[in-house]
Design an enzyme around this catalytic site. Sequence first.
Site, PDB file in Angstrom:
ATOM      1  N   LYS A  54       0.839  -1.210   0.000  1.00 36.56           N
ATOM      2  CA  LYS A  54       0.000   0.000   0.000  1.00 36.56           C
ATOM      3  C   LYS A  54       0.870   1.255   0.000  1.00 36.56           C
ATOM      4  CE  LYS A  54      -1.675   1.549   4.087  1.00 36.56           C
ATOM      5  NZ  LYS A  54      -1.316   2.943   4.405  1.00 36.56           N
ATOM      6  N   ASN A  55       1.857   1.280   0.902  1.00 38.44           N
ATOM      7  CA  ASN A  55       2.594   2.529   1.106  1.00 38.44           C
ATOM      8  C   ASN A  55       3.548   2.856  -0.042  1.00 38.44           C
ATOM      9  OD1 ASN A  55       1.156   2.892   3.373  1.00 38.44           O
ATOM     10  ND2 ASN A  55       2.764   2.283   4.810  1.00 38.44           N
ATOM     11  N   ARG A 128      -4.324  10.540   4.599  1.00 36.69           N
ATOM     12  CA  ARG A 128      -3.263  11.539   4.687  1.00 36.69           C
ATOM     13  C   ARG A 128      -2.261  11.425   3.542  1.00 36.69           C
ATOM     14  NH1 ARG A 128      -2.463  13.802   9.466  1.00 36.69           N
ATOM     15  NH2 ARG A 128      -0.286  14.053   8.926  1.00 36.69           N
ATOM     16  N   ASP A 152      -4.646  12.675  13.752  1.00 33.59           N
ATOM     17  CA  ASP A 152      -5.378  11.422  13.636  1.00 33.59           C
ATOM     18  C   ASP A 152      -5.104  10.569  14.859  1.00 33.59           C
ATOM     19  OD1 ASP A 152      -2.901  10.366  13.271  1.00 33.59           O
ATOM     20  OD2 ASP A 152      -3.251   9.643  11.242  1.00 33.59           O
ATOM     21  N   ASP A 340       4.587   0.137  12.165  1.00 34.35           N
ATOM     22  CA  ASP A 340       3.359  -0.554  11.753  1.00 34.35           C
ATOM     23  C   ASP A 340       3.314  -2.000  12.242  1.00 34.35           C
ATOM     24  OD1 ASP A 340       2.309   1.649  10.336  1.00 34.35           O
ATOM     25  OD2 ASP A 340       3.668   1.236   8.691  1.00 34.35           O
TER      26      ASP A 340
END
Length: 453
Positions: A54-55, A128, A152, A340
Amino acid sequence: MCARNFTPKFSRNFTRSCRVPARSICQPYLIRMSRYLVQKSGPLDGEVHISGAKNSALKLMAACLLAEGTHTLRNVPDIADVTLMSGVLEAIGLSITRKQEDHTTTLVIERGPDVQPEAPYELVEKMRASTAVLGPLLATVGEARVAMPGGDDFGARPIDMHLAGLEALGASFELSHGDIFGTTDGLVGAEIALDYPSVGATENLLMAAVLASGSTTIINAAREPEIADLASFLNRMGATVVGAGTSRIDIVGVPELRAVEHTVVPDRLEVGTFLAALGIAGGELTLHNTRPDHLEMLVDRLGAMGLRISPEGDSLWAMSRSRPRATDVATLPYPGLATDFLPLLVAVLCFADGTSYATENVFAGRFGYVGEFARMGAGIRVEDHHLVIDGVESLSGAPVRAPDIRAGAALVVAGLGAEGITEVRDGYHIDRGYERLEEKLRAIGAPVERVDD
Ligand code: EPU
């Protein structure tokens, strides 16, 4: 398009009245509510295909702004955040087609000559990573209006380093009505030393500097594998980037880039999620489409907990046959243990045979999940930026809320070791970052269901 000779598309008096109406953009990108229902699992067994990161995918999508033409991104994860980033790019004027190929998703992204350099609040507040369009828009159009992301669940999460770095390259910013409005008469290379190796700031500066005139050096750059993936995409487009993946990146600006094809790097965080599930439920797994060289600290810490893990080419074989051993873990920027991974490792340590200490060094406020684990009977408490975890043999299934993507996944895997049913609400957080998590877990024997609300 040449960053040195660009013609700004809008005047400096760019006002709210010329913005794309938020409702029409955002309607298709509404977040779907979901829940995950998890039961105690027997040992896991089987194979898992790991998706693209994803990142990395989100930043590669933003980088498509840098060159006109048709870009092809392969191995893109089919997740809600990719849909949101597609929304951001479509609002800017790009067109995106999604294709399924060999069980993976390919995005074909067309960037024409006209773009509206604006990422609206309605999309930025949901993700974000939308701020990644700032650098590419300034480099190609000379303007960018991006809603200022708020705080957040991790805390304040400022973007001051992104802005200071872009200012060093010749951009100016104004904050008005909640939007950051950036302009430049042409970016010029500079030496930029980051106070901290921020992933997002390094990526924004990299994407801006590739079209700046002259040379840029980023000192104390983030070294995450997703940065190296972005740099290899940019180099394939015709950029000159040396040193990505180390703490010093040198970039020589070029007049223009071209559209190319690229395959997204495998998701190391998804690997961590399946290994955490294995640590809790036990069993034997083979994970395919991995980069074992990106997983050294994770493998080290899970090894200390008792898992046996071996790379086999681009696969990772792992086995767990006993209760996890209590182990201390601490997060750091890459090559340290990724922040993470922490909630996922904490989920494993909740079942360990003793007391473990888990330290969060990257995000000040990333312990929103602790109360949820406590609801499931975990012996866990916060002491400053540390967690003290007294392991128990079993947790007790309960309704809990996913506070963010990784903590949501951590609650799901914790449910595999809990008596009764664990209901993880606010599952949309999990859907943002994981492709078919429940199907992949079910395929290896874990009783997990996802329910649309
Ligand atoms: N920071 C600042 N100022 C800045 C930028 C960052 O103070 O201008 C601080 C942050 O508040 C934080 C630290 O620096 O305390 C690290 O932030 P960083 O910029 O490195 O993180 P990010 O780019 O916002 C990405 C990932 C996160 C991941 C972090 C750290 C994406 C879309 N997000 O965030 O991933 O936790 O790097 O590795 O790439 C996730 O995937 O669930 C996720 C949250």
